[in-house]
Motif scaffolding. Structure first.
Motif, PDB file in Angstrom:
ATOM      1  N   UNK A  81       0.539  -1.419   0.158  1.00 32.41           N
ATOM      2  CA  UNK A  81       0.402  -0.159  -0.097  1.00 32.41           C
ATOM      3  C   UNK A  81       0.984   1.349   0.005  1.00 32.41           C
ATOM      4  N   UNK A  82       2.335   1.327   0.622  1.00 34.19           N
ATOM      5  CA  UNK A  82       2.975   2.055   0.940  1.00 34.19           C
ATOM      6  C   UNK A  82       3.411   2.202  -0.705  1.00 34.19           C
ATOM      7  N   UNK A  83       3.745   1.758  -1.361  1.00 31.54           N
ATOM      8  CA  UNK A  83       4.822   1.669  -2.713  1.00 31.54           C
ATOM      9  C   UNK A  83       3.885   2.264  -3.650  1.00 31.54           C
ATOM     10  N   UNK A  84       2.360   1.626  -3.714  1.00 25.17           N
ATOM     11  CA  UNK A  84       1.506   2.460  -4.423  1.00 25.17           C
ATOM     12  C   UNK A  84       0.919   4.138  -4.250  1.00 25.17           C
ATOM     13  N   UNK A  85       0.865   3.948  -2.959  1.00 23.92           N
ATOM     14  CA  UNK A  85       1.033   5.375  -2.490  1.00 23.92           C
ATOM     15  C   UNK A  85       1.533   6.616  -2.651  1.00 23.92           C
ATOM     16  N   UNK A  86       3.395   6.158  -2.633  1.00 25.55           N
ATOM     17  CA  UNK A  86       4.146   6.126  -2.827  1.00 25.55           C
ATOM     18  C   UNK A  86       3.883   6.844  -4.222  1.00 25.55           C
ATOM     19  N   UNK A  87       3.808   6.254  -5.548  1.00 25.20           N
ATOM     20  CA  UNK A  87       3.226   6.407  -6.669  1.00 25.20           C
ATOM     21  C   UNK A  87       2.305   7.111  -6.850  1.00 25.20           C
ATOM     22  N   UNK A  88       1.263   7.326  -5.960  1.00 22.38           N
ATOM     23  CA  UNK A  88      -0.148   7.931  -6.539  1.00 22.38           C
ATOM     24  C   UNK A  88       0.142  10.006  -6.715  1.00 22.38           C
ATOM     25  N   UNK A  89       1.363   9.849  -4.974  1.00 22.78           N
ATOM     26  CA  UNK A  89       1.637  11.000  -4.658  1.00 22.78           C
ATOM     27  C   UNK A  89       2.608  11.515  -6.128  1.00 22.78           C
ATOM     28  N   UNK A  90       3.226  10.735  -6.303  1.00 17.73           N
ATOM     29  CA  UNK A  90       4.205  11.663  -7.808  1.00 17.73           C
ATOM     30  C   UNK A  90       3.760  12.229  -8.664  1.00 17.73           C
ATOM     31  N   UNK A  91       1.973  12.069  -8.898  1.00 14.99           N
ATOM     32  CA  UNK A  91       1.027  12.634  -9.942  1.00 14.99           C
ATOM     33  C   UNK A  91       0.099  14.193  -9.874  1.00 14.99           C
ATOM     34  N   UNK A  92       1.091  14.379  -8.474  1.00 16.43           N
ATOM     35  CA  UNK A  92       0.968  15.391  -7.900  1.00 16.43           C
ATOM     36  C   UNK A  92       1.590  16.217  -8.879  1.00 16.43           C
ATOM     37  N   UNK A  93       0.560  17.238  -9.426  1.00 18.99           N
ATOM     38  CA  UNK A  93       1.541  18.458  -9.612  1.00 18.99           C
ATOM     39  C   UNK A  93       0.994  19.921  -9.725  1.00 18.99           C
ATOM     40  N   UNK A  94       1.516  21.100  -9.983  1.00 19.15           N
ATOM     41  CA  UNK A  94       1.532  22.656  -9.687  1.00 19.15           C
ATOM     42  C   UNK A  94      -0.121  22.561 -10.955  1.00 19.15           C
ATOM     43  N   UNK A  95      -0.248  24.389  -9.827  1.00 16.53           N
ATOM     44  CA  UNK A  95      -1.188  24.817 -10.227  1.00 16.53           C
ATOM     45  C   UNK A  95      -0.984  26.564 -10.259  1.00 16.53           C
TER      46      UNK A  95
END
Ligand code: HEM
Length: 109
Positions: A81-95
């Protein structure tokens, strides 16, 4: 895309609640759309909780755990779960040049 939420049957309150939720059926009137929901983009998902159409899950780790159980029939260990969550956090960007942040901090991981 649209997908059934809860492909894998589970016991307990979430399933009871889902039995009353028409999902996309409310829009289309087609019986096959019972319990079907739009699969949201996971872009910026690290900052857009609480999760699912009704905000039932507060943390991203909780959302990943539930997806694995109900959509894939798998029970993940916390490291997975932690590894998938870490990956999903890489999808956060800028606005407008600023990093997006969750209003209330997710302390799950
Ligand atoms: C390990 C694999 C998966 C991960 C990490 C994952 C992750 C997520 C997350 C984080 C959300 C919540 C997004 C939000 O509320 O903004 C979500 C929603 C959703 N996912 Fe998944 N997902 C996975 C597999 C699947 C599969 C296999 C399906 C369908 C076959 C699926 C269908 C959906 C649907 C329909 C929703 C929306 C449910 C609702 O709004 O109530 N997911 N997913």
């Amino acid at each position: 895309m649209f997908q059934k939420f809860g492909i894998v049957p589970t016991d307990g309150p979430p399933r009871d609640r889902d039995a009353d939720d028409p999902g996309r059926l409310a829009i289309t009137g087609r019986a096959r759309d019972q319990g079907v929901f739009r699969v949201p983009s996971l872009r910026n998902v690290g900052v857009t909780g609480p999760y699912y159409h009704d905000g039932r899950i507060e943390t991203l780790a909780g959302a990943v755990d539930l997806m694995a159980r109900r959509q894939l029939g798998k029970v993940l260990v916390s490291k997975e779960v932690d590894l998938i969550v870490q990956f999903l956090h890489t999808l956060t960007g800028t606005y407008q040049g600023k990093w997006l942040m969750r209003a209330k901090e997710d302390t799950s991981s």
